[in-house]
Motif scaffolding. Structure first.
Motif, short mmCIF file in Angstrom:
data_model
loop_
_atom_site.label_atom_id
_atom_site.label_comp_id
_atom_site.label_asym_id
_atom_site.label_seq_id
_atom_site.Cartn_x
_atom_site.Cartn_y
_atom_site.Cartn_z
N GLU A 62 33.71 40.84 36.50
CA GLU A 62 34.07 40.16 35.31
C GLU A 62 34.14 40.95 34.22
N LEU A 63 33.01 41.80 33.95
CA LEU A 63 32.96 42.58 32.91
C LEU A 63 34.14 43.39 32.66
N ARG A 64 34.54 43.94 33.93
CA ARG A 64 35.60 44.94 33.90
C ARG A 64 37.03 44.10 33.56
N ARG A 65 37.38 42.69 34.02
CA ARG A 65 38.31 42.15 33.75
C ARG A 65 38.50 41.59 32.12
N GLU A 66 37.32 41.24 31.51
CA GLU A 66 37.23 41.08 30.03
C GLU A 66 37.29 42.15 29.27
N SER A 67 36.87 43.26 29.98
CA SER A 67 37.15 44.62 28.98
C SER A 67 38.90 45.10 29.18
N SER A 69 41.40 42.80 29.58
CA SER A 69 42.03 42.06 28.65
C SER A 69 41.93 42.20 27.29
N THR A 70 40.63 42.57 26.80
CA THR A 70 40.39 43.17 25.53
C THR A 70 41.42 44.24 25.00
#
Length: 75
Positions: A62-67, A69-70
């Motif tokens: 999830e952190l990778r996905r958010e990163s 997308s940012t």
């Protein structure tokens, strides 16, 4: 004598821990996880402390996905 024996035992434990970390780092690299040695060490410590490995993996994903997308340029 006991101090020398205790020190020798500690050194052996440290050597074994380094070897285990080397193996885990190599496995991580082969599996292309993208985890560096420090991050992998933190993950191992968390798992040894009782954190659920599957939950930890989900958080990392999830952190990778958010990163990602940012970092993605906004259209």
């Amino acid at each position: 004598m006991q101090d020398a024996s205790r020190e020798q035992q500690q050194q052996q434990q440290q050597q074994e821990a380094r070897q285990a970390m080397d193996i885990l780092t190599e496995m991580s690299s082969i599996l292309n996880t993208g985890l560096d040695r420090e991050t992998l060490s933190v993950c191992v410590s968390l798992c040894e402390s009782g954190v659920n490995p599957e939950a930890l993996a989900a958080v990392i994903k999830e952190l990778r996905r958010e990163s990602a997308s940012t970092r993605a340029p906004s259209a």
